[in-house]
Design a protein around this motif. Structure first.
Motif, PDB file in Angstrom:
ATOM      1  N   ARG A   1       0.835  -1.216   0.000  1.00 42.52           N
ATOM      2  CA  ARG A   1       0.000   0.000   0.000  1.00 42.52           C
ATOM      3  C   ARG A   1       0.870   1.267   0.000  1.00 42.52           C
ATOM      4  NH1 ARG A   1      -3.909   1.959   2.377  1.00 42.52           N
ATOM      5  NH2 ARG A   1      -3.727   3.378   0.624  1.00 42.52           N
ATOM      6  N   HIS A   2       1.936   1.315   0.825  1.00 44.88           N
ATOM      7  CA  HIS A   2       2.814   2.491   0.884  1.00 44.88           C
ATOM      8  C   HIS A   2       4.234   2.067   0.549  1.00 44.88           C
ATOM      9  CE1 HIS A   2      -0.123   5.374   2.433  1.00 44.88           C
ATOM     10  NE2 HIS A   2      -0.558   4.435   3.248  1.00 44.88           N
ATOM     11  N   LYS A   3       4.476   1.878  -0.762  1.00 43.64           N
ATOM     12  CA  LYS A   3       5.749   1.325  -1.235  1.00 43.64           C
ATOM     13  C   LYS A   3       6.955   2.108  -0.727  1.00 43.64           C
ATOM     14  CE  LYS A   3       5.393  -2.588  -3.076  1.00 43.64           C
ATOM     15  NZ  LYS A   3       5.549  -3.519  -1.934  1.00 43.64           N
ATOM     16  N   ASN A  68       0.881  28.574  -6.750  1.00 39.48           N
ATOM     17  CA  ASN A  68       0.144  27.882  -7.819  1.00 39.48           C
ATOM     18  C   ASN A  68      -0.016  26.383  -7.616  1.00 39.48           C
ATOM     19  OD1 ASN A  68      -0.301  30.244  -9.387  1.00 39.48           O
ATOM     20  ND2 ASN A  68       1.844  30.179  -9.991  1.00 39.48           N
ATOM     21  N   ASN A  69       0.740  25.781  -6.674  1.00 42.79           N
ATOM     22  CA  ASN A  69       0.769  24.315  -6.606  1.00 42.79           C
ATOM     23  C   ASN A  69       0.703  23.725  -5.197  1.00 42.79           C
ATOM     24  OD1 ASN A  69       1.556  23.634  -9.608  1.00 42.79           O
ATOM     25  ND2 ASN A  69       2.904  25.306  -8.961  1.00 42.79           N
ATOM     26  N   TYR A  70       0.585  24.563  -4.162  1.00 40.38           N
ATOM     27  CA  TYR A  70       0.652  23.995  -2.804  1.00 40.38           C
ATOM     28  C   TYR A  70      -0.723  23.486  -2.334  1.00 40.38           C
ATOM     29  CZ  TYR A  70       2.829  23.249   1.791  1.00 40.38           C
ATOM     30  OH  TYR A  70       3.292  22.681   2.956  1.00 40.38           O
ATOM     31  N   ASN A 165      24.189  15.528  11.460  1.00 43.81           N
ATOM     32  CA  ASN A 165      24.127  14.649  12.639  1.00 43.81           C
ATOM     33  C   ASN A 165      22.789  14.763  13.375  1.00 43.81           C
ATOM     34  OD1 ASN A 165      25.166  12.634  14.276  1.00 43.81           O
ATOM     35  ND2 ASN A 165      26.261  14.051  15.623  1.00 43.81           N
ATOM     36  N   ILE A 166      21.725  14.912  12.602  1.00 44.57           N
ATOM     37  CA  ILE A 166      20.365  14.967  13.155  1.00 44.57           C
ATOM     38  C   ILE A 166      19.604  13.795  12.543  1.00 44.57           C
ATOM     39  CG2 ILE A 166      18.224  16.361  13.230  1.00 44.57           C
ATOM     40  CD1 ILE A 166      20.111  18.850  13.313  1.00 44.57           C
ATOM     41  N   TRP A 167      18.854  13.064  13.384  1.00 40.28           N
ATOM     42  CA  TRP A 167      18.330  11.746  12.992  1.00 40.28           C
ATOM     43  C   TRP A 167      16.832  11.605  13.175  1.00 40.28           C
ATOM     44  CZ3 TRP A 167      22.006   9.068  10.464  1.00 40.28           C
ATOM     45  CH2 TRP A 167      23.308   9.547  10.620  1.00 40.28           C
ATOM     46  N   GLN A 168      16.164  12.684  13.602  1.00 40.39           N
ATOM     47  CA  GLN A 168      14.713  12.656  13.812  1.00 40.39           C
ATOM     48  C   GLN A 168      14.070  13.856  13.110  1.00 40.39           C
ATOM     49  OE1 GLN A 168      16.675  11.500  16.509  1.00 40.39           O
ATOM     50  NE2 GLN A 168      15.819   9.450  16.206  1.00 40.39           N
ATOM     51  N   ALA A 169      12.794  13.732  12.805  1.00 42.60           N
ATOM     52  CA  ALA A 169      12.072  14.857  12.201  1.00 42.60           C
ATOM     53  C   ALA A 169      10.620  14.862  12.660  1.00 42.60           C
ATOM     54  CB  ALA A 169      12.137  14.786  10.676  1.00 42.60           C
ATOM     55  N   ALA A 170       9.996  16.037  12.552  1.00 40.75           N
ATOM     56  CA  ALA A 170       8.558  16.208  12.813  1.00 40.75           C
ATOM     57  C   ALA A 170       7.935  16.855  11.591  1.00 40.75           C
ATOM     58  CB  ALA A 170       8.341  17.097  14.046  1.00 40.75           C
TER      59      ALA A 170
HETATM   60  S1  MYA Z   1       2.672  18.415   3.976  1.00 48.17           S
HETATM   61  C1  MYA Z   1       2.199  19.339   2.538  1.00 48.17           C
HETATM   62  C2  MYA Z   1       2.373  18.505   1.318  1.00 48.17           C
HETATM   63  N1  MYA Z   1       2.138  19.268   0.115  1.00 48.17           N
HETATM   64  C3  MYA Z   1       0.979  19.307  -0.543  1.00 48.17           C
HETATM   65  O1  MYA Z   1       0.018  18.667  -0.178  1.00 48.17           O
HETATM   66  C4  MYA Z   1       0.947  20.228  -1.767  1.00 48.17           C
HETATM   67  C5  MYA Z   1       0.160  19.653  -2.922  1.00 48.17           C
HETATM   68  N2  MYA Z   1       0.638  18.334  -3.259  1.00 48.17           N
HETATM   69  C6  MYA Z   1       1.837  18.070  -3.851  1.00 48.17           C
HETATM   70  O2  MYA Z   1       2.640  18.957  -4.129  1.00 48.17           O
HETATM   71  C7  MYA Z   1       2.144  16.610  -4.119  1.00 48.17           C
HETATM   72  O3  MYA Z   1       0.946  15.867  -4.156  1.00 48.17           O
HETATM   73  C8  MYA Z   1       3.112  16.001  -3.074  1.00 48.17           C
HETATM   74  C9  MYA Z   1       3.295  14.502  -3.367  1.00 48.17           C
HETATM   75  C10 MYA Z   1       4.490  16.681  -3.199  1.00 48.17           C
HETATM   76  C11 MYA Z   1       2.589  16.155  -1.668  1.00 48.17           C
HETATM   77  N3  MYA Z   1       3.983  13.848   2.982  1.00 48.17           N
HETATM   78  O4  MYA Z   1       5.760  12.003  -5.984  1.00 48.17           O
HETATM   79  P1  MYA Z   1       4.624  11.097  -5.717  1.00 48.17           P
HETATM   80  C12 MYA Z   1       3.791  10.055  -0.476  1.00 48.17           C
HETATM   81  C13 MYA Z   1       4.721  12.725   2.876  1.00 48.17           C
HETATM   82  O5  MYA Z   1       4.269  10.165  -6.825  1.00 48.17           O
HETATM   83  P2  MYA Z   1       2.897  13.398  -5.694  1.00 48.17           P
HETATM   84  C14 MYA Z   1       4.376  18.738   4.124  1.00 48.17           C
HETATM   85  O6  MYA Z   1       4.918  19.594   3.492  1.00 48.17           O
HETATM   86  C15 MYA Z   1       2.725   9.067  -0.888  1.00 48.17           C
HETATM   87  O7  MYA Z   1       2.153   8.472   0.275  1.00 48.17           O
HETATM   88  N4  MYA Z   1       4.560  11.795   1.906  1.00 48.17           N
HETATM   89  O8  MYA Z   1       3.320  11.910  -5.261  1.00 48.17           O
HETATM   90  C16 MYA Z   1       5.163  17.833   5.062  1.00 48.17           C
HETATM   91  C17 MYA Z   1       3.538   8.099  -1.735  1.00 48.17           C
HETATM   92  O9  MYA Z   1       4.330   7.250  -0.905  1.00 48.17           O
HETATM   93  P3  MYA Z   1       3.789   5.749  -0.618  1.00 48.17           P
HETATM   94  C18 MYA Z   1       3.605  12.048   1.005  1.00 48.17           C
HETATM   95  O10 MYA Z   1       1.466  13.539  -5.396  1.00 48.17           O
HETATM   96  C19 MYA Z   1       5.972  16.867   4.230  1.00 48.17           C
HETATM   97  C20 MYA Z   1       4.507   9.034  -2.451  1.00 48.17           C
HETATM   98  O11 MYA Z   1       4.580  10.245  -1.643  1.00 48.17           O
HETATM   99  C21 MYA Z   1       2.798  13.186   1.043  1.00 48.17           C
HETATM  100  O12 MYA Z   1       3.369  13.730  -7.051  1.00 48.17           O
HETATM  101  C22 MYA Z   1       6.642  15.800   5.032  1.00 48.17           C
HETATM  102  C23 MYA Z   1       4.009   9.415  -3.833  1.00 48.17           C
HETATM  103  O13 MYA Z   1       4.962  10.269  -4.400  1.00 48.17           O
HETATM  104  C24 MYA Z   1       3.009  14.108   2.091  1.00 48.17           C
HETATM  105  N5  MYA Z   1       2.292  15.228   2.221  1.00 48.17           N
HETATM  106  O14 MYA Z   1       3.717  14.324  -4.666  1.00 48.17           O
HETATM  107  C25 MYA Z   1       7.475  14.876   4.182  1.00 48.17           C
HETATM  108  N6  MYA Z   1       1.946  13.142   0.002  1.00 48.17           N
HETATM  109  O15 MYA Z   1       3.774   5.048  -1.944  1.00 48.17           O
HETATM  110  C26 MYA Z   1       8.072  13.714   4.961  1.00 48.17           C
HETATM  111  C27 MYA Z   1       2.209  12.018  -0.670  1.00 48.17           C
HETATM  112  O16 MYA Z   1       4.748   5.126   0.355  1.00 48.17           O
HETATM  113  C28 MYA Z   1       9.239  14.133   5.775  1.00 48.17           C
HETATM  114  N7  MYA Z   1       3.211  11.349  -0.068  1.00 48.17           N
HETATM  115  O17 MYA Z   1       2.409   5.890  -0.049  1.00 48.17           O
HETATM  116  C29 MYA Z   1       9.880  12.965   6.473  1.00 48.17           C
HETATM  117  C30 MYA Z   1      11.069  13.360   7.334  1.00 48.17           C
HETATM  118  C31 MYA Z   1      12.291  13.659   6.477  1.00 48.17           C
HETATM  119  C32 MYA Z   1      13.505  14.179   7.275  1.00 48.17           C
HETATM  120  C33 MYA Z   1      14.106  13.095   8.175  1.00 48.17           C
HETATM  121  C34 MYA Z   1      15.350  13.651   8.924  1.00 48.17           C
HETATM  122  C35 MYA Z   1      15.911  12.669   9.857  1.00 48.17           C
END
Ligand code: MYA
Ligand code: JJ1
Length: 388
Positions: A1-3, A68-70, A165-170
């Motif tokens: 479901r969530h590849k 335009n896209n958010y 050197n940061i390993w967690q996110a919110a």
């Molecule tokens: S939340 C705001 C998100 N932005 C929007 O909703 C704006 C309008 N939408 C878009 O621009 C696109 O639809 C986005 C997806 C870019 C959202 N958070 O590329 P794809 C997964 C996380 O084919 P697209 C914010 O900004 C989806 O389940 N994952 O899809 C916080 C699927 O994965 P899986 C998301 O629609 C962001 C995959 O992406 C989200 O073209 C936090 C599909 O990719 C989402 N909002 O692009 C990000 N939406 O197959 C995570 C879809 O597994 C941060 N997906 O279900 C994680 C921590 C990272 C740092 C870690 C540090 C240690």
């Protein structure tokens, strides 16, 4: 479901009931030498760019991509319209890394088509303070959706966070992903009900006329709490103490120091507003409220193009009753010409939402942690964190 998400160190749906899994990091840090030193590969038409928001041109490019896209509501009637000043503020907190402001361009045209950001933050989970990245503004151009660009962008921001050197996110999202720490409800308090109804943001209630509705939401012209005033620079130490003491009670909350409070809570015209109550007798700072400015574009309305929305940020009541404090916040928001005041059901917000005539919206906000497990799903009132 969530590849993609199945491969990441996040709580998985299959583990939701499992009380044997410990709280804390899901996987240990890897030695920094093992972190990839090259960016992830993008599909060949695209290239990475680091966005310098101090550059007026780059800030405009990011602003236009997001404008335009958010994020839109479920019926595509409204789209968040963060201002440039807001974006600069949101992305330049104390200790920010420019390398965490990541864009994707089309190689041939140099057009900016995708964006993701991180900023550093100290976040406490129960009794542990963890340095994390707050991830926000993930956006892929409407014409490039569903091409799996988002997973590459998330992996790239993760790599750049690991390099520090940061390993967690919110992060928060309107969509359900593996797996929410908490799911919060948006609530809305009409300030300009006629406009909200005209643009389809709200509806005339059953057995309600426009004039009864306008009367229902009327507010006094002046705040009522003695000593209620705008926060000023000299208030930073007192507000930091008040807020730190308040945020202690929540399971997940930011660990703000004075520099954070100066950045996130000192009033910034058109970006963030903060008010406090200074006791007229003791001059003690006893209460605090704040909201940020996030307009939405109104899509396809003849008469209006922008909805002016204030979003409840951090609030603390110790002496002034919650209802009186937040009613004063509504009064100042109305005076500043906001059309609506929005709030989540986090912290103590439930104690004033219904009484002050907020109504539940059709949107929810899910809160997530990356590489950190919290044993049970939290009630919104156990959350002390607001992301922008
Ligand atoms: S939340 C705001 C998100 N932005 C929007 O909703 C704006 C309008 N939408 C878009 O621009 C696109 O639809 C986005 C997806 C870019 C959202 N958070 O590329 P794809 C997964 C996380 O084919 P697209 C914010 O900004 C989806 O389940 N994952 O899809 C916080 C699927 O994965 P899986 C998301 O629609 C962001 C995959 O992406 C989200 O073209 C936090 C599909 O990719 C989402 N909002 O692009 C990000 N939406 O197959 C995570 C879809 O597994 C941060 N997906 O279900 C994680 C921590 C990272 C740092 C870690 C540090 C240690
Ligand atoms: O704003 C939202 N909903 C509004 C408008 C609905 C328009 C039709 N879909 C709403 N209005 C009702 C107000 C009414 C006023 C009088 C009292 C009763 C209520 O419900 C919703 C939130 O409710 N917003 C969104 O859907 C925007 C996306 C939310 C997810 C955000 C993801 C954030 C990204 C993280 O960084």
């Amino acid at each position: 479901r969530h590849k993609f998400w199945e491969t990441q160190p996040v709580g998985q749906f299959k583990d939701l009931g499992d009380a044997s899994l410990p709280e804390g990091p899901i996987e240990p840090p890897t030695p920094l030498t093992e972190v990839k030193h090259e960016p992830y590969n993008l599909p060949s038409p695209y290239e990475w760019t680091t966005c310098d928001l101090d550059s007026e041109d780059m800030c405009s490019e990011v602003y236009l991509l997001l404008t335009n896209n958010y994020v839109e509501d479920d019926e595509n009637m409204f789209r968040f319209n963060y201002s440039k000043e807001f974006l600069r503020w949101a992305l330049h907190p104390p200790g920010y890394y420019k390398s965490w402001h990541i864009g994707v361009r089309v190689k041939t045209s140099k057009k900016l088509v995708a964006f993701i950001t991180g900023v550093p933050a100290k976040i406490r989970a129960r009794d542990t303070v963890v340095v994390m990245a707050e991830i926000n503004f993930l956006c892929v151009h409407k014409k490039l959706r569903s091409k799996r660009l988002a997973p590459v962008m998330i992996k790239e921001v993760t790599r750049r966070v690991h390099l520090e050197n940061i390993w967690q996110a919110a992060y928060t999202a309107g969509v359900v992903l593996p797996t929410p720490v908490s799911t919060c409800q948006y609530w809305h308090r009409s300030l300009n009900p006629k406009k909200l109804i005209d643009v389809g943001f709200s509806r005339l209630g059953a057995r309600m006329t426009m004039s009864r509705t306008i009367k229902l939401y009327k507010l006094p012209d002046q705040t009522v709490t003695p000593g209620f005033r705008k926060m000023e620079p000299h208030d930073v130490p007192a507000v930091t103490r008040l807020l730190r003491d308040y945020l202690k009670q929540f399971v997940v909350a930011p660990d703000f120091d004075e520099n954070d409070v100066e950045h996130w809570l000192l009033p910034k015209e058109g970006v963030v507003d903060s008010y406090l109550v200074e006791s007229p007798e003791s001059h003690e700072i006893t209460d605090f409220c704040s909201f940020y400015t996030l307009p939405s574009s109104i899509l396809g309305n003849q008469n209006y193009s922008t909805l002016k929305a204030a979003y409840s940020y951090y609030n603390v009541s110790t002496k002034t009753p919650w209802i009186q404090l937040m009613n004063d916040a509504l009064i100042v928001a109305k005076k500043k010409d906001f059309d609506v005041f929005n709030a989540l059901d986090v912290m103590h917000n439930e104690t004033f939402l219904k009484e002050l005539k907020f109504g539940p919206g059709d949107g929810q906000l899910h809160y997530y942690l990356y590489n950190y497990r919290i044993k049970h799903v939290l009630r919104p009132s156990e959350l002390g964190l607001v992301l922008l």
